[in-house]
Design an enzyme around this catalytic site. Structure first.
Site, PDB file in Angstrom:
ATOM      1  N   TYR A 234     -11.987   4.255  13.661  1.00 14.53           N
ATOM      2  CA  TYR A 234     -10.895   4.726  12.800  1.00 14.53           C
ATOM      3  C   TYR A 234     -10.861   6.253  12.755  1.00 14.53           C
ATOM      4  O   TYR A 234      -9.803   6.881  12.926  1.00 14.53           O
ATOM      5  CB  TYR A 234     -11.119   4.149  11.403  1.00 14.53           C
ATOM      6  CG  TYR A 234     -10.140   4.597  10.340  1.00 14.53           C
ATOM      7  CD1 TYR A 234      -8.881   4.022  10.237  1.00 14.53           C
ATOM      8  CD2 TYR A 234     -10.490   5.582   9.404  1.00 14.53           C
ATOM      9  CE1 TYR A 234      -7.998   4.411   9.245  1.00 14.53           C
ATOM     10  CE2 TYR A 234      -9.616   5.965   8.411  1.00 14.53           C
ATOM     11  CZ  TYR A 234      -8.372   5.387   8.333  1.00 14.53           C
ATOM     12  OH  TYR A 234      -7.494   5.775   7.353  1.00 14.53           O
TER      13      TYR A 234
ATOM     14  N   MET B 129      -6.696  -1.320   2.055  1.00 12.32           N
ATOM     15  CA  MET B 129      -7.609  -0.571   2.920  1.00 12.32           C
ATOM     16  C   MET B 129      -8.612   0.239   2.107  1.00 12.32           C
ATOM     17  O   MET B 129      -9.798   0.272   2.415  1.00 12.32           O
ATOM     18  CB  MET B 129      -6.823   0.370   3.850  1.00 12.32           C
ATOM     19  CG  MET B 129      -7.711   1.077   4.871  1.00 12.32           C
ATOM     20  SD  MET B 129      -6.828   2.291   5.881  1.00 12.32           S
ATOM     21  CE  MET B 129      -5.840   1.252   6.944  1.00 12.32           C
TER      22      MET B 129
ATOM     23  N   GLY C 240       0.788  -1.222   0.000  1.00  9.12           N
ATOM     24  CA  GLY C 240       0.000   0.000   0.000  1.00  9.12           C
ATOM     25  C   GLY C 240       0.827   1.283   0.000  1.00  9.12           C
ATOM     26  O   GLY C 240       1.888   1.371  -0.633  1.00  9.12           O
TER      27      GLY C 240
ATOM     28  N   ASN D 268       3.013   5.418   8.987  1.00 11.14           N
ATOM     29  CA  ASN D 268       2.006   5.067   7.977  1.00 11.14           C
ATOM     30  C   ASN D 268       1.090   3.926   8.425  1.00 11.14           C
ATOM     31  O   ASN D 268      -0.080   3.887   8.032  1.00 11.14           O
ATOM     32  CB  ASN D 268       2.751   4.692   6.683  1.00 11.14           C
ATOM     33  CG  ASN D 268       1.880   3.950   5.711  1.00 11.14           C
ATOM     34  OD1 ASN D 268       1.088   4.551   4.982  1.00 11.14           O
ATOM     35  ND2 ASN D 268       1.981   2.617   5.699  1.00 11.14           N
TER      36      ASN D 268
ATOM     37  N   THR E 245      -5.793   0.761  -2.314  1.00 13.22           N
ATOM     38  CA  THR E 245      -4.926  -0.139  -1.547  1.00 13.22           C
ATOM     39  C   THR E 245      -5.831  -1.222  -0.965  1.00 13.22           C
ATOM     40  O   THR E 245      -7.048  -1.186  -1.170  1.00 13.22           O
ATOM     41  CB  THR E 245      -4.247   0.607  -0.382  1.00 13.22           C
ATOM     42  OG1 THR E 245      -5.275   1.028   0.532  1.00 13.22           O
ATOM     43  CG2 THR E 245      -3.454   1.819  -0.837  1.00 13.22           C
TER      44      THR E 245
ATOM     45  N   VAL F 252       4.222  -1.904  15.507  1.00 15.01           N
ATOM     46  CA  VAL F 252       4.116  -0.636  16.245  1.00 15.01           C
ATOM     47  C   VAL F 252       3.383  -0.786  17.578  1.00 15.01           C
ATOM     48  O   VAL F 252       3.379   0.155  18.374  1.00 15.01           O
ATOM     49  CB  VAL F 252       3.471   0.491  15.386  1.00 15.01           C
ATOM     50  CG1 VAL F 252       4.251   0.721  14.103  1.00 15.01           C
ATOM     51  CG2 VAL F 252       1.998   0.199  15.101  1.00 15.01           C
TER      52      VAL F 252
HETATM   53  P1  NAP Z   1      -3.090  -0.993   3.901  1.00 16.03           P
HETATM   54  O1  NAP Z   1      -2.843  -1.378   2.501  1.00 16.03           O
HETATM   55  O2  NAP Z   1      -4.139  -1.709   4.692  1.00 16.03           O
HETATM   56  O3  NAP Z   1      -1.704  -1.072   4.682  1.00 16.03           O
HETATM   57  C1  NAP Z   1      -1.662  -0.905   6.062  1.00 16.03           C
HETATM   58  C2  NAP Z   1      -0.242  -1.200   6.504  1.00 16.03           C
HETATM   59  O4  NAP Z   1      -0.181  -1.028   7.932  1.00 16.03           O
HETATM   60  C3  NAP Z   1       0.185  -2.652   6.216  1.00 16.03           C
HETATM   61  O5  NAP Z   1       1.528  -2.661   5.812  1.00 16.03           O
HETATM   62  C4  NAP Z   1       0.046  -3.312   7.573  1.00 16.03           C
HETATM   63  O6  NAP Z   1       0.884  -4.415   7.762  1.00 16.03           O
HETATM   64  C5  NAP Z   1       0.487  -2.161   8.462  1.00 16.03           C
HETATM   65  N1  NAP Z   1       0.190  -2.379   9.865  1.00 16.03           N
HETATM   66  C6  NAP Z   1      -1.013  -2.547  10.456  1.00 16.03           C
HETATM   67  N2  NAP Z   1      -0.835  -2.759  11.781  1.00 16.03           N
HETATM   68  C7  NAP Z   1       0.501  -2.707  12.018  1.00 16.03           C
HETATM   69  C8  NAP Z   1       1.309  -2.829  13.166  1.00 16.03           C
HETATM   70  N3  NAP Z   1       0.788  -3.105  14.378  1.00 16.03           N
HETATM   71  N4  NAP Z   1       2.640  -2.689  13.039  1.00 16.03           N
HETATM   72  C9  NAP Z   1       3.205  -2.435  11.844  1.00 16.03           C
HETATM   73  N5  NAP Z   1       2.488  -2.330  10.703  1.00 16.03           N
HETATM   74  C10 NAP Z   1       1.152  -2.464  10.804  1.00 16.03           C
HETATM   75  O7  NAP Z   1      -3.472   0.535   4.047  1.00 16.03           O
HETATM   76  P2  NAP Z   1      -3.064   1.847   3.213  1.00 16.03           P
HETATM   77  O8  NAP Z   1      -4.254   2.256   2.455  1.00 16.03           O
HETATM   78  O9  NAP Z   1      -1.758   1.663   2.540  1.00 16.03           O
HETATM   79  O10 NAP Z   1      -2.937   2.870   4.432  1.00 16.03           O
HETATM   80  C11 NAP Z   1      -1.742   3.506   4.792  1.00 16.03           C
HETATM   81  C12 NAP Z   1      -2.075   4.709   5.635  1.00 16.03           C
HETATM   82  O11 NAP Z   1      -2.900   5.610   4.864  1.00 16.03           O
HETATM   83  C13 NAP Z   1      -2.877   4.393   6.900  1.00 16.03           C
HETATM   84  O12 NAP Z   1      -2.449   5.217   7.945  1.00 16.03           O
HETATM   85  C14 NAP Z   1      -4.303   4.756   6.499  1.00 16.03           C
HETATM   86  O13 NAP Z   1      -5.098   5.075   7.627  1.00 16.03           O
HETATM   87  C15 NAP Z   1      -4.045   5.956   5.605  1.00 16.03           C
HETATM   88  N6  NAP Z   1      -5.144   6.269   4.690  1.00 16.03           N
HETATM   89  C16 NAP Z   1      -5.449   5.445   3.661  1.00 16.03           C
HETATM   90  C17 NAP Z   1      -6.488   5.787   2.794  1.00 16.03           C
HETATM   91  C18 NAP Z   1      -6.847   4.940   1.607  1.00 16.03           C
HETATM   92  O14 NAP Z   1      -7.831   5.289   0.913  1.00 16.03           O
HETATM   93  N7  NAP Z   1      -6.145   3.885   1.300  1.00 16.03           N
HETATM   94  C19 NAP Z   1      -7.230   6.969   3.001  1.00 16.03           C
HETATM   95  C20 NAP Z   1      -6.896   7.788   4.076  1.00 16.03           C
HETATM   96  C21 NAP Z   1      -5.835   7.432   4.905  1.00 16.03           C
HETATM   97  P3  NAP Z   1       0.369  -5.960   7.621  1.00 16.03           P
HETATM   98  O15 NAP Z   1       0.538  -6.312   6.173  1.00 16.03           O
HETATM   99  O16 NAP Z   1       1.281  -6.710   8.534  1.00 16.03           O
HETATM  100  O17 NAP Z   1      -1.064  -5.996   8.052  1.00 16.03           O
END
Ligand code: NAP
Length: 236
Positions: free
Chosen positions: A159, A196, A17, A90, A194, A64
């Site tokens: 969230y 998410m 992601g 992140n 992603t 984390v």
């Molecule tokens: P994602 O694809 O679900 O990736 C989340 C990442 O966080 C994964 O690498 C996951 O690792 C890791 N993670 C979760 N818990 C963890 C922990 N305890 N320790 C270390 N790593 C951990 O999500 P994403 O969309 O890339 O999101 C990245 C950031 O963007 C987040 O902060 C999210 O809130 C923010 N965001 C995303 C969107 C969107 O539309 N995608 C919108 C607004 C904000 P595992 O593979 O081990 O689970």
């Protein structure tokens, strides 16, 4: 960047992601990058997709919510790269996205806050003081438009509330280190494709990571304690 030496970044949740894409863009800007995450094998597979960057890339296990693993990761990055200049918080979880606020058990709120808020605090507790001592640091807290009080709805209560708390932490940490050359900002990447964000999200990884990377590489006179989307300040 206003650096004379190669800056070193660590990115949490970098195995997929936005974390992986942020790592990719930081490497392309010439930084050294430690990709961190819960699963070392997944990190190594992800790092293999980044192409050849020689000794500018490493992977390190860091959950984390596990302070021991955060301290272990800091020691490992220090051994390989010597120091850390840039921290991208992140990693996050999105739980009970479609549940109503009072139907969500406290345990679910706690699990969400453990990663999205307390996890960030613990990672900063380990990495930020050395940045302040060195007189240079960039901390980017990846937040969300869902955490904006100005437009808050009933969407994803646990969230959304965790991201609002993360924004408050961003302001307080920015104020704490404002005299030490450490710039701390929050970013809303927008709705990005992603795991998410899902397949229907309108934004690409490249678009989503752009402002994260911009904040990670701010010049010394860059903003501090702000909340940004597409490189523009947005309402809290
Ligand atoms: P994602 O694809 O679900 O990736 C989340 C990442 O966080 C994964 O690498 C996951 O690792 C890791 N993670 C979760 N818990 C963890 C922990 N305890 N320790 C270390 N790593 C951990 O999500 P994403 O969309 O890339 O999101 C990245 C950031 O963007 C987040 O902060 C999210 O809130 C923010 N965001 C995303 C969107 C969107 O539309 N995608 C919108 C607004 C904000 P595992 O593979 O081990 O689970």
């Amino acid at each position: 960047m206003t650096n004379e030496r190669t800056r070193v970044a660590i990115v949490t949740g970098a195995n997929r992601g936005l974390g992986l894409e942020t790592s990719r863009q930081l490497l392309s800007q010439g930084l050294k990058v430690a990709l961190s995450g819960r699963d070392k094998d997944a990190l190594d597979r992800a790092a293999a997709t980044l192409g050849s960057h020689g000794d500018r890339v490493m992977t390190v296990r860091m959950d984390v919510v596990d302070v021991g693993s955060i301290k272990g990761a800091q020691a490992a990055v220090k051994r390989v790269f010597g120091h850390v200049d840039v921290l991208v918080n992140n990693a996050a979880v999105l739980i009970a996205e479609n549940d109503a606020v009072l139907s969500i058990p406290s345990e679910t709120y706690r699990r969400t806050f453990d990663t999205n808020v307390f996890g960030v605090i613990e990672v900063c507790r380990v990495f930020a003081p050395a940045m302040a001592d060195a007189g240079y640091g960039r901390i980017v807290n990846v937040s969300s438009g869902a955490g904006q009080l100005a437009t808050m709805s009933g969407y994803a209560p646990a969230y959304s509330m965790s991201k609002t708390a993360l924004n408050a932490f961003t302001r307080i940490l920015a104020h704490t280190y404002q005299a030490d050359g450490v710039l701390v900002n929050a970013v809303d990447p927008g709705w990005v494709r992603t795991d998410m964000g899902g397949h229907s999200a309108p934004r690409s990884l490249r678009e989503g990571a752009d402002t994260i990377v911009w904040l990670a590489t701010l010049p010394d006179d860059g903003p501090n304690g702000g909340f940004f989307h597409d490189r523009h300040s947005i309402a809290w």
